[in-house]
Write a protein that holds these residues in place. Structure first.
Motif, PDB file in Angstrom:
ATOM      1  N   ASP A   1      22.652  14.103  19.702  1.00 59.01           N
ATOM      2  CA  ASP A   1      22.947  15.147  20.680  1.00 59.01           C
ATOM      3  C   ASP A   1      22.665  16.540  20.125  1.00 59.01           C
ATOM      4  N   CYS A   2      23.083  16.771  18.892  1.00 58.31           N
ATOM      5  CA  CYS A   2      22.885  18.112  18.308  1.00 58.31           C
ATOM      6  C   CYS A   2      21.405  18.418  18.109  1.00 58.31           C
ATOM      7  N   VAL A   3      20.670  17.452  17.577  1.00 57.73           N
ATOM      8  CA  VAL A   3      19.258  17.721  17.307  1.00 57.73           C
ATOM      9  C   VAL A   3      18.472  17.820  18.613  1.00 57.73           C
ATOM     10  N   ILE A   4      18.904  17.120  19.653  1.00 57.45           N
ATOM     11  CA  ILE A   4      18.228  17.251  20.956  1.00 57.45           C
ATOM     12  C   ILE A   4      18.446  18.648  21.527  1.00 57.45           C
ATOM     13  N   ILE A   5      19.681  19.122  21.466  1.00 61.10           N
ATOM     14  CA  ILE A   5      19.964  20.472  21.957  1.00 61.10           C
ATOM     15  C   ILE A   5      19.211  21.511  21.127  1.00 61.10           C
TER      16      ILE A   5
ATOM     17  N   GLY B   1      18.628  35.000  15.992  1.00 56.12           N
ATOM     18  CA  GLY B   1      19.175  34.631  14.697  1.00 56.12           C
ATOM     19  C   GLY B   1      20.675  34.750  14.658  1.00 56.12           C
ATOM     20  N   ARG B   2      21.226  35.579  15.557  1.00 58.93           N
ATOM     21  CA  ARG B   2      22.682  35.691  15.612  1.00 58.93           C
ATOM     22  C   ARG B   2      23.334  34.374  15.994  1.00 58.93           C
ATOM     23  N   LEU B   3      22.653  33.607  16.817  1.00 58.18           N
ATOM     24  CA  LEU B   3      23.242  32.353  17.266  1.00 58.18           C
ATOM     25  C   LEU B   3      23.480  31.410  16.095  1.00 58.18           C
ATOM     26  N   PHE B   4      22.507  31.340  15.195  1.00 54.98           N
ATOM     27  CA  PHE B   4      22.671  30.467  14.039  1.00 54.98           C
ATOM     28  C   PHE B   4      23.787  30.976  13.137  1.00 54.98           C
ATOM     29  N   ALA B   5      23.904  32.301  13.008  1.00 51.71           N
ATOM     30  CA  ALA B   5      25.016  32.846  12.232  1.00 51.71           C
ATOM     31  C   ALA B   5      26.346  32.536  12.908  1.00 51.71           C
TER      32      ALA B   5
ATOM     33  N   ARG C   1      33.103  20.859  15.464  1.00 52.07           N
ATOM     34  CA  ARG C   1      32.238  19.789  14.967  1.00 52.07           C
ATOM     35  C   ARG C   1      30.804  19.977  15.413  1.00 52.07           C
ATOM     36  N   PHE C   2      30.594  20.345  16.672  1.00 57.07           N
ATOM     37  CA  PHE C   2      29.228  20.496  17.183  1.00 57.07           C
ATOM     38  C   PHE C   2      28.496  21.610  16.443  1.00 57.07           C
ATOM     39  N   ALA C   3      29.139  22.767  16.320  1.00 53.51           N
ATOM     40  CA  ALA C   3      28.502  23.880  15.611  1.00 53.51           C
ATOM     41  C   ALA C   3      28.294  23.556  14.146  1.00 53.51           C
ATOM     42  N   ARG C   4      29.216  22.792  13.575  1.00 51.05           N
ATOM     43  CA  ARG C   4      29.089  22.435  12.165  1.00 51.05           C
ATOM     44  C   ARG C   4      27.877  21.548  11.935  1.00 51.05           C
ATOM     45  N   ARG C   5      27.633  20.611  12.837  1.00 50.96           N
ATOM     46  CA  ARG C   5      26.491  19.715  12.670  1.00 50.96           C
ATOM     47  C   ARG C   5      25.170  20.454  12.842  1.00 50.96           C
ATOM     48  N   ILE C   6      25.114  21.388  13.804  1.00 49.06           N
ATOM     49  CA  ILE C   6      23.893  22.184  13.959  1.00 49.06           C
ATOM     50  C   ILE C   6      23.664  23.051  12.725  1.00 49.06           C
ATOM     51  N   TRP C   7      24.743  23.630  12.214  1.00 47.92           N
ATOM     52  CA  TRP C   7      24.628  24.449  11.006  1.00 47.92           C
ATOM     53  C   TRP C   7      24.135  23.608   9.832  1.00 47.92           C
ATOM     54  N   MET C   8      24.599  22.361   9.730  1.00 44.87           N
ATOM     55  CA  MET C   8      24.160  21.494   8.644  1.00 44.87           C
ATOM     56  C   MET C   8      22.670  21.187   8.761  1.00 44.87           C
ATOM     57  N   LEU C   9      22.190  20.960   9.998  1.00 45.44           N
ATOM     58  CA  LEU C   9      20.767  20.685  10.185  1.00 45.44           C
ATOM     59  C   LEU C   9      19.923  21.885   9.781  1.00 45.44           C
ATOM     60  N   ILE C  10      20.342  23.060  10.211  1.00 46.72           N
ATOM     61  CA  ILE C  10      19.571  24.258   9.874  1.00 46.72           C
ATOM     62  C   ILE C  10      19.584  24.507   8.376  1.00 46.72           C
TER      63      ILE C  10
ATOM     64  N   LEU D   1      18.026  16.999   3.898  1.00 43.50           N
ATOM     65  CA  LEU D   1      19.091  16.799   4.873  1.00 43.50           C
ATOM     66  C   LEU D   1      20.091  15.759   4.384  1.00 43.50           C
ATOM     67  N   PHE D   2      19.625  14.781   3.630  1.00 43.07           N
ATOM     68  CA  PHE D   2      20.551  13.822   3.028  1.00 43.07           C
ATOM     69  C   PHE D   2      21.384  14.502   1.945  1.00 43.07           C
ATOM     70  N   ASN D   3      20.733  15.335   1.159  1.00 40.91           N
ATOM     71  CA  ASN D   3      21.409  15.928   0.009  1.00 40.91           C
ATOM     72  C   ASN D   3      22.288  17.114   0.367  1.00 40.91           C
ATOM     73  N   THR D   4      22.082  17.688   1.564  1.00 45.06           N
ATOM     74  CA  THR D   4      22.909  18.817   1.970  1.00 45.06           C
ATOM     75  C   THR D   4      24.295  18.312   2.330  1.00 45.06           C
ATOM     76  N   ALA D   5      25.285  18.744   1.598  1.00 42.11           N
ATOM     77  CA  ALA D   5      26.654  18.287   1.854  1.00 42.11           C
ATOM     78  C   ALA D   5      27.125  18.842   3.183  1.00 42.11           C
ATOM     79  N   SER D   6      27.749  17.985   3.970  1.00 46.46           N
ATOM     80  CA  SER D   6      28.288  18.438   5.247  1.00 46.46           C
ATOM     81  C   SER D   6      29.495  19.329   5.007  1.00 46.46           C
TER      82      SER D   6
END
Length: 1632
Positions: free
Chosen positions: A272-276, A1339-1343, A1352-1361, A1483-1488
């Motif tokens: 869901d996060c990566v689709i959005i 860029g403000r949105l990512f910040a 949780r949703f914002a955290r997962r998007i932040w982890m992907l970025i 992405l695997f190595n980036t700690a959530s």
């Protein structure tokens, strides 16, 4: 979870899952578990055992009326309890939960044993305690599958104990499967009956397990409702819902299919996060495309009329009439042009005017947000994207290639890599969850079995306490032995009295007919077990394959007869092999081996083909001859692995994919069949169906397969022409997305396949290597035996020499930052050039003593190199051979020479010298850009370039001489990069000499670019990784070549000589089959002086194996594979004119090749690459542990500096950033400061930014004037809002405003927006709309996602970025190499193919005449799309090109052209694979964010530096009295500040003799205290660091406990008389 940790556990996880599925208790243990009351208390902590009923109660109890009353009472009691606990949330946590082992659809756990057969398909009381009070019962079906039903009256009519209800309950989970209906009403009645059965059996909707609570039953609702409604209303295209639901019901046929589909649905939910994020980023890119290229694709070349000045001239009609446009021959759309200097120019008599519609039926454009989004989606999916880029650059200009390179391509790669990485992570999490569940089951099973075995032993010992009992046991054992002996005699008697026919049959099958036959069998068995026999068979298979591959068209008659004789010989050899093995092993033994069955089938087919060679139609049996090459898999492990992977693909997931493709094919026919029949003239001028249509099932199936291959755009355009646009887009997008996800999951399923399944081979399977070794041993043994000597002694000597050699090789050295190539200890020190910084060499010894010596050597070498003393010029052997080379450097000439060398060393190691050389290298590479075809007309530039070549050569020559003097020949010639510089310089000198002598050597100048990687460390790192993977890749490429050779030989058998056609040069069309039928008729027309007639052959064909390989390479990598497929489908017989789709089922050959030759080979290729990188990373980490100077090496694609920078960035983003801006003292400014730094203000501004994006989205090319005015006013208001925001923030934050990067972006965008208000026309004309810069504010949105890390949703998007950001250094390194390859190949292409005539994709704009055009052409084929369109004109041979033209002519070198494009495509495919691997790893190595802070390399480095202050000798121990100072000297988060005495006593550190403590113990204890058990570094790695270097004896180790320390402290102070204070201090510290 790290990816390589998951990868390394793959084999272990597969074995674990198999063991967990085979867990069983024997009958005695099961009886003991179920019937012994003393065992249950011992197992009360086990979850499975807690599910069992009390001892003495039946496990499986039939569900009766009494059971229902008991369940009703439990339910009422639970309802009362829930009312009492309504306001006690803590109590609700203690309520029972459903047992995971007893879920619906799972098999019965092992603790229940095997239920009696009579209880299958019978209602039983629920086994799960959770459901025992919820009115349910279970039914065990075949395979002990649990099915759960509601115990309430179904539909309030039938009781669960009505016989009819029981029958219906059994039928509901039984199999009710029906084929497609013949009569619609019968079909509807069947499904209504099935639904009625389920409703009556389960109930309709009230209850947990009723009909509507199962999502699969909604398919029945859809089917029945659509069938009923269709009786009264014409549903039209909506009737496809019934078809899809019907086909989806196939998944309910198997529990495995249902679980597979449910697992896929669960994995899609994780997207869901990566689709959005994908939709959001694509929208941004679409806005950029909209603002840059809106309306540009409508530019066309319109003929200029002479009547434009008259009043009767209608300009609009003239510009919109298609007959007034300029068309390129063979193209249906008019030429797109532009009015800029670097755009496509119109021919004479035509003007470039914006008129008419867009290309490709008007579907390719940027005129609105939707079409711009579709174009960017097309670009992301690589679906004929090169056509989109060509049209855009023709209309907008070549300079806009920068937009594609810097915006579109990176953005699309970002999205694709994130999608791929998230799918991989989801799949890995599912695998890990299955592994964790299997581990838990196995551990629980082990504990249960251990308790049961202990209880059995106790019972057995209690029974044998008295001698009488022991005697009775002995008697029982003897009686059992007597009974076993009697049974053996009975069996022998039965075998002796078996019927004669059975005995003869058994003897015949086993080959034991008579003594002579057994003797012959033994002799043959000895013969076939000889390793020389296997070697001969291998050689015969290889030679037979070579002879098969030598077939070509046309063949001379003598050569054809030679091949026939050779095939007869090999048929006889393989038939003889089969007969010999049949005799040696017997029929029974022969057919027990699967390879023998395969051999038998091939021999039989070859013999049948020989006997029926003249029968028409059976000549296709020749295509089975290439199957012999697969016999090599018996001796070739890599090929064996490939076949195992192909076989492992046959499973539930593949079946789901096939059913899905079938479903989409049926749905496509139902949706669009009538539309293609009714509107066939819309997409085709001759009213003929296009090749890709959905008028019948087979063509729809092929079209769906093409969509799954990523080629859907042209078919979508045709569909949108004949049918509704929305329906077509929806159908194609669903097929594309669902199909791609299924293919990706299948790919990952094969990639993560159990290693034992892949690597397992039969015990009799020998590798080719072992066969060669055995053959060599057998030959040598025979020779030594003939000479009368013993071979064993010689073999022993050889082994001794080999061991000595291995011992010597183990001491070889490698460079510190290099990678070990393979297991043969290849020296990689040559990969590091002796530039700027002197190198440090490390060794990899084999034991601890050597490692300690190695460490000392490293330190001494570091000290020596600080003095900048030059090394010896030559090696020791040179000094021995030539003693005059060794001179005394302490006095005289030798001293002068030494000082001179030292001066040269200072020069070459100076950073300015290295920077100057890098500048000269880049300048020499840039000079190549100007050597295009127009250089001859620029004499001044030509002279400048000649002088520059001389200067560059002189500088490089001086550099080489300086390095010879400074480093000496010994060190210089041991560096790979120095060798490369030396060779390039030699080539340059020879080319200069050749130019003086009149020889052309321009292509050799392109080698200058090879100097670049040696000066850029990032590129060197990537090249080293590629070098490491080369050996493994070569083995995989060899397998791929064999697979492609197999398909090439089949292609030659099917299509050799059939890709020719009679061509009309005037109309540029093929003659119709009805006009010219074959080659002889075409030549007849040529004899009649029809000059426009020519007999041609397609450029890419299957006339021989070489051309077949090239055609298959295009099939596998290029979007032009359809042209080859069209020629094959239209082919008839040899030298016959093609006919439209006469050979339609040849599509299947290409489908098989794409699946097996591309999909599976890519899987094997990526598997080997990951394996190699994993092994190399493991070597790097182990090497770092040994050297003790470097801990890390987790990323092999980054340099040390980049890894340090990455750790800094990661640390910065992981920390919670505090507001460093001071709050003003003034109350008004303070209020304003709180306002602008508040979260609500930031959210408001983000909403305004989003509104700004929406305003940009609604712009269109043909919008009205009123709409433009409204949008302009809105834009002014938005600019005013952003200006107010800037004023407020600059007042509140003051000079601190510009400390934030986002504020700087806002300021720049605001400035450009204000300037754009006054200079909008100029900016739009020469660049783009100034409103486009507003996109940068997003860029403000990512910040903001980082600020909302608790969501949780914002955290997962932040982890992907952040994962992608962490991969940027590695991507930058690969991107540099990427650019270098493009640059180099562009120069080579410009030097070799500049004069190729315009044809297909080569035209006035896309060619190799200039560097700009060349780099555009090479960029266009970076994704291997459409490169066949560039290769085809270059492949032209006379008479299609002219050799009579002056040098170089327009005919290219055949070898250069194929090698050029093939190597370029393969290199880029390899680099793209590594690009995706890099993102996945990061992405695997980036700690959530939910993970705790981890111990990093910086923490370890800080710890070691502090420890070195207290342990300068490196003994790894310090005194316990120094521990307090040491812990206080550490930095956060490891620091324990003073006073820390009490805290240190709680650490319980082990104490060595002499009151010493170990470094490892201190580090482990502190990290565990700070980071927890899961947050610290891997203990095994820490143990490896210190175990090999520990100098402290592990004997007599005691522990410092807090109690002992407190007691000692009390006694000490008691003696001093300070009892009370001491007690207070100690007790207070302990309480802390």
């Amino acid at each position: 979870m790290y990816f390589f940790d998951f990868w390394s556990r793959m084999k272990e996880r597969g074995a674990l899952l198999r063991r967990a599925n085979q867990l069983r208790l024997n009958p005695s243990q099961l009886n003991l578990l179920l019937g012994n009351s003393e065992v249950r208390p011992l197992l009360q902590d086990e979850r499975m055992v807690s599910l069992l009923p009390p001892v003495g109660m039946e496990v499986f109890r039939c569900f009766t009326a009494v059971s229902k009353e008991v369940v009703q009472q439990r339910h009422e009691a639970e309802v009362k309890e829930r009312k009492a606990w309504k306001h006690q949330k803590a109590s609700e946590k203690n309520l029972p939960k459903p047992a995971a082992h007893l879920e619906t659809g799972k098999s019965l756990p092992f603790i229940y044993g095997v239920p009696p057969p009579q209880l299958l398909n019978t209602p039983l009381e629920d086994l799960d305690p959770f459901y025992q009070s919820r009115k349910t019962f279970v039914v065990l079906s075949k395979g002990n599958i649990i099915n759960r039903f509601s115990a309430d009256s179904s539909c309030y009519l039938l009781s669960p104990f009505n016989p009819t209800f029981i029958l219906l309950a059994i039928l509901s989970f039984g199999v009710l499967r029906f084929n497609f209906p013949v009569v619609k009403y019968v079909y509807m009645a069947i499904f209504m009956f099935e639904a009625l059965v389920k409703v009556v059996a389960r109930g309709f909707c009230v209850g947990r397990f009723t009909f509507l609570r199962d999502s699969w039953n909604w398919l029945d609702i859809i089917i029945i409702s659509t069938l009923l409604v269709s009786q009264f209303v014409d549903l039209g295209k909506f009737a496809v819902l019934m078809t899809i639901s019907l086909l989806l019901k196939i998944f309910t046929c198997s529990q495995g299919l249902k679980k597979t589909v449910e697992a896929l649905v669960q994995s899609v939910k994780r997207l869901d996060c990566v689709i959005i994020l994908t939709v959001f980023c694509l929208s941004i890119l679409a806005i950029i495309g909209l603002q840059f290229f809106m309306g540009t694709l409508k530019n066309k070349c319109v003929i200029w009329s002479m009547n434009t000045n008259t009043t009767e001239f209608d300009f609009h009609n003239h510009t919109t009439s298609p007959e007034n446009y300029y068309y390129i021959p063979g193209h249906p759309d008019p030429l797109v042009c532009g009015n800029q200097s670097n755009t496509e120019r119109c021919p004479d008599g035509f003007n470039c005017v914006k008129a008419g519609s867009n290309p490709n039926f008007g579907y390719t454009s940027y005129d609105s947000f939707f079409w711009s989004l579709m174009s960017l989606f097309r670009l992301m999916m690589h679906d004929f994207w090169e056509g989109l880029m060509q049209l855009t650059l023709r209309a907008a200009g070549k300079s806009y290639l920068i937009v594609f390179l810097l915006v579109f391509f990176p953005g699309c790669f970002f999205l694709l890599s994130l999608i791929l990485a998230v799918v991989v992570m989801t799949r890995a999490e599912q695998e890990e969850a299955q592994g964790a569940e299997a581990i838990q089951r196995e551990e629980e099973f082990g504990r249960i079995v251990e308790v049961l075995k202990r209880r059995e032993e106790e019972q057995a010992s209690s029974r044998a306490e008295t001698p009488e009992q022991q005697d009775s046991l002995q008697k029982k054992k003897s009686a059992a032995g007597i009974r076993a002996t009697k049974q053996e005699h009975v069996k022998e008697a039965e075998e002796h009295h078996r019927p004669l026919c059975c005995t003869c049959t058994d003897a015949f099958l086993k080959g034991d007919c008579c003594g002579c036959w057994r003797w012959l069998k033994q002799q043959f068995h000895t013969f076939i077990t000889n390793p020389f026999f296997d070697l001969v068979i291998i050689i015969c298979i290889i030679v037979s394959t070579i002879f098969t591959a030598m077939e070509h068209y046309p063949m001379m008659e003598e050569f054809s007869e030679t091949l026939v004789i050779a095939h007869l010989v090999f048929h006889g050899i393989f038939a003889a092999e089969m007969i010999i093995k049949l005799v040696a092993m017997g029929l029974h033994g022969y057919f027990q081996v699967r390879w023998h069955i395969f051999d038998f089938i091939l021999v039989i087919i070859s013999l049948v083909q020989l006997g029926l060679a003249d029968v028409e139609g059976l000549s296709l049996l020749r295509i089975f001859l290439p199957f012999r090459v697969f016999r090599l898999a018996r001796w070739w492990p890599m090929l064996h692995m490939f076949l195992k992977i192909v076989w492992a693909s046959v499973g539930n997931l593949t079946l789901v994919l096939f059913i899905t493709v079938f479903m989409f094919s049926v749905a496509g026919v139902q949706l669009f069949q009538s539309d293609y029949k009714a509107n066939v003239c819309r997409p085709s001028y001759d009213c003929q169906l296009p090749r890709w249509h959905m008028e019948d099932f087979f063509h729809t199936f092929i079209l769906v397969f093409r969509v799954l291959c990523g080629q859907c755009l042209e078919s979508l355009w045709d569909c949108m022409e004949v049918s509704n646009d929305g329906v077509c887009v929806t159908f194609f997008m669903i097929v594309l997305i669902v199909g791609k996800l299924l293919i990706l999951h299948l790919f990952l399923n094969l990639l993560f396949i159990n290693d034992q399944l892949v690597d397992s081979e039969d015990k009799t399977t020998n590798t080719l290597q072992s066969t060669m070794k055995q053959t060599r041993t057998w030959i040598l043994k025979s020779i030594w035996t003939l000479w009368g000597k013993n071979y064993a002694d010689q073999d022993h000597k050889g082994d001794t020499k080999k061991d000595n050699k291995e011992e010597y090789l183990a001491l070889s050295s490698v460079s510190s930052d290099q990678l070990t190539l393979d297991d043969n200890h290849t020296n990689m020190a040559a990969w590091e050039a002796p530039v700027a910084v002197a190198e440090i060499e490390f060794r990899t010894p084999e034991n601890a003593q050597q490692k300690e010596t190695q460490h000392c050597d490293v330190i001494q070498k570091l000290k020596d190199e600080t003095h900048l003393e030059p090394e010896d010029c030559c090696c020791n052997r040179c000094y021995i051979c030539c003693p005059f080379l060794e001179i005394d450097t302490s006095q005289g000439t030798g001293r002068v020479w030494s000082n001179f060398r030292r001066a040269c060393l200072c020069i070459v190691q100076h950073k300015f010298f290295e920077g100057f050389i890098v500048f000269i290298i880049l300048l020499s590479c840039a000079a190549l850009v100007f050597e295009d075809i127009y250089l001859e007309h620029r004499p001044v530039l030509q002279r400048v370039l000649k002088m520059a070549d001389l200067v560059f050569t002189f500088v490089f020559l001086v550099e080489m001489l300086l390095k010879w003097v400074a480093f000496g020949f010994k060190k210089y010639l041991t560096s790979f990069w120095c060798w490369l510089d030396f060779l390039i310089l030699d080539v340059t000198l020879f080319s200069l000499m050749g130019n003086m002598l009149g020889y052309t050597s321009r292509p050799l100048r392109a080698l200058r670019t090879l100097r670049v990687p040696s000066r850029f460390k990032g590129m060197r790192v990537v090249l080293k990784v590629l070098a490491v993977t080369l050996p493994s890749m070569f083995s995989v490429l060899l397998v791929i070549l064999v697979i492609w050779l197999f398909f090439s030989m089949i292609g030659v058998n099917l299509f050799a000589g059939k890709f020719s056609y009679c061509y009309n040069e005037t109309s540029e069309e093929l003659f119709s089959f009805y006009v010219v039928k074959n080659k002889s008729e075409c030549f007849s027309l040529m004899d009649l002086n029809f000059s426009e007639v020519n007999w041609k052959t397609w450029t890419f064909n299957f006339d021989n194996v070489g051309m077949s390989f090239l055609s298959l390479l295009i099939m596998g990598t290029s979007s032009s594979w359809m042209d080859i497929m069209y020629a094959a489908v239209d082919s008839r017989q040899v030298e016959d004119q093609p006919r439209y789709e006469i050979n339609m089922y040849m599509y299947l050959y290409f489908i098989c090749f794409i699946i097996i030759g591309c999909f599976f080979t890519l899987n094997l290729f990526i598997r080997v690459i990951i394996d190699t990188i994993h092994q190399q990373r493991h070597k790097i980490v182990n090497f770092a542990l040994v050297s003790r100077l470097y801990f890390g090496g987790k990323h092999v694609f980054m340099t040390d500096q980049q890894q340090k920078y990455l750790r800094t960035i990661k640390k910065r983003f992981s920390e919670k950033l505090n507001n460093t801006v001071p709050r003003p003292q003034n109350c008004c400014l303070a209020w304003l400061f709180d306002l602008v730094t508040g979260l609500y203000f930031e959210i408001f501004m983000v909403v305004v930014i989003f509104f700004n994006m929406v305003v940009l989205m609604v712009e269109t090319d043909d919008q009205s004037v009123e709409k433009s005015h409204v949008l302009n006013w809105i834009y002014l208001i938005l600019v005013a809002i952003f200006l107010v925001e800037f004023i407020l923030k600059i007042i509140a934050l003051r000079q601190h405003y510009f400390r934030n990067g986002l504020h700087i972006v806002d300021f720049v965008v605001l400035t450009l927006s204000i300037i754009g208000l006054f200079l909008a026309d100029i900016l739009e004309k020469y660049f783009c709309s100034p409103s486009l810069f507003s996109v940068m504010r997003l860029g403000r949105l990512f910040a903001l996602c980082g600020a909302f890390h608790h969501i949780r949703f914002a955290r997962r998007i932040w982890m992907l970025i952040m994962g992608f950001v962490m991969s940027l250094p590695a991507l930058f390194n690969i991107g540099l190499l990427f650019f270098l390859i493009v640059y180099t190949f562009s120069i080579i292409g410009m030097f070799n193919f500049a004069y190729v005539k315009n044809e297909m994709m080569i035209d006035d704009m896309f060619n190799f005449k200039t560097f700009g055009n060349s780099i555009i052409s090479m960029t266009m084929i970076t994704t291997s799309s459409g490169w066949a369109g560039l290769l085809s004109p270059i492949m032209n041979m006379p008479p299609d090109c002219d050799l009579r033209l002056p040098d170089p002519g327009n005919c290219a070198n055949p070898t250069v052209r194929i090698v050029f494009f093939s190597s370029y495509i393969l290199l880029f495919c390899l680099l793209v694979i590594h690009l995706f691997i890099v993102v996945i790893l990061e992405l695997f190595n980036t700690a959530s964010p939910e993970d705790a802070e981890m111990l990093s390399d910086d923490h370890l480095q800080m710890f070691y530096e502090t420890w070195r202050k207290f342990d300068p000798s490196g003994s790894q121990v310090i005194l316990y009295s120094e521990l307090a100072d040491f812990c206080d000297g550490l930095q956060d988060p490891l620091r324990i500040p003073k006073p820390n005495t009490i805290k240190l006593t709680h650490l319980n550190l082990p104490l060595f003799p002499g009151d010493q403590i170990s470094c490892l113990d201190v580090l482990r204890t502190i990290t565990t205290q700070v980071f927890g058990e899961s947050g610290g570094v891997d203990k095994a790695k820490l143990d490896e660091i210190f175990r090999i270097n520990s100098q402290v004896s592990c004997e007599q180790v005691s522990f410092i406990s807090s109690t002992q320390c407190a007691a000692d402290l009390i006694q000490e102070h008691v003696r001093d008389g300070d009892t009370e204070g001491t007690l207070v201090q100690v007790v207070g510290g302990a309480s802390q």
